[in-house]
Write a protein that holds these residues in place. Structure first.
Motif, PDB file in Angstrom:
ATOM      1  N   ARG A 195       0.847  -1.192   0.000  1.00 54.07           N
ATOM      2  CA  ARG A 195       0.000   0.000   0.000  1.00 54.07           C
ATOM      3  C   ARG A 195       0.885   1.246   0.000  1.00 54.07           C
ATOM      4  N   VAL A 196       0.356   2.350  -0.518  1.00 53.06           N
ATOM      5  CA  VAL A 196       1.107   3.603  -0.561  1.00 53.06           C
ATOM      6  C   VAL A 196       0.215   4.740  -0.071  1.00 53.06           C
TER       7      VAL A 196
ATOM      8  N   ALA B  81       4.770   7.113   1.875  1.00 54.74           N
ATOM      9  CA  ALA B  81       4.900   5.920   2.717  1.00 54.74           C
ATOM     10  C   ALA B  81       4.559   4.682   1.905  1.00 54.74           C
ATOM     11  N   ILE B  82       5.508   3.740   1.855  1.00 58.12           N
ATOM     12  CA  ILE B  82       5.262   2.439   1.232  1.00 58.12           C
ATOM     13  C   ILE B  82       5.075   1.442   2.369  1.00 58.12           C
ATOM     14  N   VAL B  83       3.866   0.951   2.519  1.00 63.70           N
ATOM     15  CA  VAL B  83       3.506   0.107   3.657  1.00 63.70           C
ATOM     16  C   VAL B  83       3.350  -1.335   3.191  1.00 63.70           C
TER      17      VAL B  83
ATOM     18  N   LEU C 187       0.957   7.313   6.612  1.00 65.97           N
ATOM     19  CA  LEU C 187       0.824   5.903   6.957  1.00 65.97           C
ATOM     20  C   LEU C 187      -0.651   5.494   7.051  1.00 65.97           C
ATOM     21  N   ALA C 188      -1.450   6.350   7.654  1.00 64.57           N
ATOM     22  CA  ALA C 188      -2.874   6.046   7.806  1.00 64.57           C
ATOM     23  C   ALA C 188      -3.598   6.039   6.468  1.00 64.57           C
ATOM     24  N   ASP C 189      -3.131   6.861   5.529  1.00 63.87           N
ATOM     25  CA  ASP C 189      -3.792   6.975   4.224  1.00 63.87           C
ATOM     26  C   ASP C 189      -3.343   5.912   3.225  1.00 63.87           C
ATOM     27  N   ALA C 190      -2.391   5.074   3.622  1.00 62.56           N
ATOM     28  CA  ALA C 190      -1.843   4.090   2.674  1.00 62.56           C
ATOM     29  C   ALA C 190      -2.947   3.176   2.151  1.00 62.56           C
ATOM     30  N   THR C 191      -2.974   3.020   0.837  1.00 66.09           N
ATOM     31  CA  THR C 191      -4.015   2.241   0.183  1.00 66.09           C
ATOM     32  C   THR C 191      -3.419   1.432  -0.957  1.00 66.09           C
TER      33      THR C 191
END
Length: 373
Positions: A41-42, A59-61, A161-165
């Motif tokens: 997710r990013v 952010a690359i999660v 981080l919270a917005d990573a999709t």
């Protein structure tokens, strides 16, 4: 793609593939994005304040890492070490990654790393953690942004981080690419993917995310695109001055090109081990050459590769398709980071111009290198 359709696309900010100039012959994933790789997710936060600030966080999660005790095999290749990649030595030593990967501007990297530590320590199940290796990459956006103010805060990091999709990655002047410059034009964030046939070993997806901020000559399907020519600055009688020099610009009269940096993040779901992923990361940096990097002495060129798949025991002699795919995906991600970027007026009246897509189309059409789809 018919030339008339390419011409219509050139009037907008579009991806290389829509313009008909995507590099290579490989097949992209459904979104042509790093998020085509399962478990990736990013999220991004963009910071703009008039002409003073143009920066942000990307952010690359990794789903398998975004849990208590989560780790994945990873490899690192340093093409040129003029950079501040937080967490690099442990990643290389142990061959694994244990946090999301964050990208930002140079002088904000350390605040971002601290915020990432706070995020991971707060993850349920990590209450007893006393050692952690945050991974934070950077490029220098100080030409267009007030980098000394270090405007990125913990709140920005936590929001990214919270917005990573798993949705397709937003590209161009966004997140950590908001204030970057590359190959003489406005750079940014780019992403691409390839679906890879591994023969008897099945198939996998290779995804790339690039934060572009490096020097050289933009090269599109083998055709050089220089700022001086593309922006009409050699036209007799034209009053427009050359673009102000930036860290991502290579003036023709400079004896030594001034580099800056490129961060490449590569996701694979092939089940590769850390040693093999280091080989993949190496080819990712090689892929920058296809888009025109000059790998100048002042450039920090880094690639991190990780694998979200279950180990399949793939032998080295089966890796060529992955090596070829990652180079193509990097080249396309670099092009997309520029093609989707927009002209930006920044700090101290500096300006970086977007690459004129109509000029790119004209040059590539004249050379007969437009792709057909």
């Amino acid at each position: 793609m018919p030339l008339q359709e390419c011409s219509a696309a050139a009037s907008r900010r579009v991806r290389a593939r829509e313009l008909g100039v995507a590099p290579g012959t490989g097949r992209p994933g459904p979104a042509n994005s790093i998020t085509d790789v399962p478990g990736v997710r990013v999220g991004q936060v963009t910071i703009r304040e008039g002409t003073r600030l143009h920066t942000g966080v990307t952010a690359i999660v990794l789903d398998a890492v975004d849990v208590a005790g989560g780790r994945l095999p990873a490899g690192l290749f340093v093409g040129n070490g003029y950079g501040k990649l937080v967490g690099a030595t442990q990643l290389a030593e142990l061959g694994e990654i244990e946090t999301p990967i964050l990208l930002t501007g140079t002088l904000s990297a350390f605040r971002v790393a601290d915020a990432l530590v706070s995020y991971v320590l707060a993850t349920p199940g990590n209450e007893q953690v006393e050692s952690l290796n945050p991974v934070v990459g950077e490029t220098n956006d100080g030409h267009l942004s007030d980098i000394r103010s270090r405007p990125v805060t913990e709140a920005h990091v936590l929001q990214a981080l919270a917005d990573a999709t798993a949705e397709p990655v937003e590209q161009g002047c966004v997140g950590a690419g908001t204030g970057t410059a590359a190959l003489g034009f406005k750079g940014g964030i780019g992403s691409s993917s390839r679906v890879v046939d591994l023969g008897a070993h099945g198939s996998c997806t290779v995804g790339v995310l690039a934060q572009t901020n490096f020097s050289g000559t933009l090269t599109v399907r083998g055709i050089p695109i220089t700022p001086r020519e593309a922006l009409g600055l050699n036209t007799p009688g034209l009053d427009t001055p050359p673009p102000l020099r930036s860290p991502g610009t290579r003036p023709a009269d400079d004896e030594e090109p001034q580099g800056n940096s490129c961060m490449l993040v590569v996701a694979v779901d092939a089940g590769l081990d850390a040693r093999q992923l280091t080989r993949v990361a190496t080819r990712a940096v090689f892929g920058m050459a296809h888009a025109g990097s000059d790998f100048a002495q002042g450039s920090g060129d880094y690639a991190i590769a990780f694998d979200t798949g279950r180990s399949r025991g793939i032998p080295d002699n089966a890796l060529n398709p992955v090596f070829f795919a990652v180079q193509e995906a990097v080249a396309e991600a670099v092009l997309d980071s520029l093609f989707l970027a927009t002209t930006t007026e920044g700090f101290h009246d500096h300006v970086m111009h977007a690459v004129p897509l109509d000029f790119v189309l004209e040059k590539c059409a004249a050379a007969g290198v437009l792709t057909r789809s």
